[in-house]
Design an enzyme around this catalytic site. Structure first.
Site, PDB file in Angstrom:
ATOM      1  N   GLU A  36       0.848  -1.193   0.000  1.00  0.00           N
ATOM      2  CA  GLU A  36       0.000   0.000   0.000  1.00  0.00           C
ATOM      3  C   GLU A  36       0.880   1.237   0.000  1.00  0.00           C
ATOM      4  OE1 GLU A  36      -2.997   0.083   3.055  1.00  0.00           O
ATOM      5  OE2 GLU A  36      -2.979   2.260   3.161  1.00  0.00           O
ATOM      6  N   GLU A  76      -2.892  11.099   3.389  1.00  0.00           N
ATOM      7  CA  GLU A  76      -3.988  10.940   4.329  1.00  0.00           C
ATOM      8  C   GLU A  76      -3.833  12.005   5.396  1.00  0.00           C
ATOM      9  OE1 GLU A  76      -4.195   7.297   6.513  1.00  0.00           O
ATOM     10  OE2 GLU A  76      -2.020   7.116   6.654  1.00  0.00           O
TER      11      GLU A  76
END
Length: 285
Positions: A157, A162
């Site tokens: 990932e 974020e």
């Protein structure tokens, strides 16, 4: 971000994989020597020009609340309804609503390009205006395309961006893989000086090659992660898994272990506004 956890400006024209000494001005420290790449072949150019639903030739949706709130105790139910995801006036709107729906107290949307657009290496970027507020968790990220056969974290990932809505000046870029995932991901924060990410658009991007993932905000390279970093951070236990195609995700979560729950001061609706998503590759690829 962890998978079940859910979780620019083109770079300076330098030779692909050329290593140079450079000084980067940002809110964070960075290494003096970075690998900087040039990717000049535009292969995905999503400008969201047509009002209505996103292009189904590029974007699909995750629907529901996953297992244990997508592994993070998130509170929203993801839908593909226009109330949660739509294109208007040239931008994509991903909107979190406070409402009772399918047993959840909130709704939102999570888009992905799985089985539609996947690429190994290149520059991946999006121009986004972020929402804000306690418990608000937007993200622009990627997962290994082999995730069905190679469950997370083996698939890998890359969290391009974020952010905790209660801290609107700081974002996080991370990689996750075997031996470094979830709370032990290899991450770095970027602090926006004298501004906030919810008051205007910013370009969030990575440049990714066989031996590096570079993280950008606007035209600032603020972090580079390499196999050597993975080896050092995990005492040799981690595995570099960023040598295969990945697909793109964009979502707006509500609550969860990363941000905590909304409180009385959190205003709804909250919207993640995406101006464009672009992907480049090297001409030789």
């Amino acid at each position: 971000m962890k998978y079940m956890q859910i979780k620019t400006i083109q770079s300076v024209a330098l030779t692909y994989l050329g290593v140079i000494a450079m000084s980067v001005i940002s809110g964070c420290e960075t290494d003096e020597t970075q690998t900087v790449a040039t990717f000049t072949n535009l292969v995905l150019d999503e400008n969201f020009d047509n009002d209505g639903a996103p292009n189904d030739q590029v974007w699909g949706f995750d629907i529901g609340n996953g297992i244990d709130g997508w592994g993070n105790q998130e509170l929203q139910y993801y839908t593909d309804r226009p109330e949660n995801v739509t294109i208007q006036n040239g931008v994509l709107l991903i909107t979190a609503q406070q409402e009772s729906f399918q047993g959840s107290e909130y709704t939102s949307a999570r888009l992905l390009t799985k089985d539609k657009f996947e690429q190994q290496y290149g520059r991946f970027e999006a121009r986004i205006r972020l929402p804000f507020g306690q418990g608000i968790w937007p993200a622009f990220w990627m997962l290994g395309a082999d995730i069905d056969e190679n469950p997370w974290p083996g698939a890998g990932e890359i969290d391009i961006m974020e952010y905790r809505g209660q801290n609107p000046t700081v974002l996080i870029g991370s990689v996750h893989g075997p031996g470094y995932n979830g709370g032990d991901a290899i991450s770095k924060e970027y602090t926006l000086e004298n501004d906030r990410f919810d008051t205007g658009f910013h370009i969030f991007g990575i440049e990714w090659g066989p031996d590096f993932v570079n993280f950008y905000v606007d035209d600032v390279l603020y972090n580079q992660i390499t196999p050597e970093d993975v080896n050092e951070e995990t005492d040799g236990e981690g595995v570099w898994v960023f040598n295969k195609p990945f697909y793109i995700l964009m979502n707006l979560a509500v609550g969860g272990t990363f941000v905590g729950s909304p409180n009385a001061e959190t205003e709804f609706p909250q919207t993640m506004i995406v101006d464009y998503v672009r992907v480049y590759k090297n001409n030789a690829d």
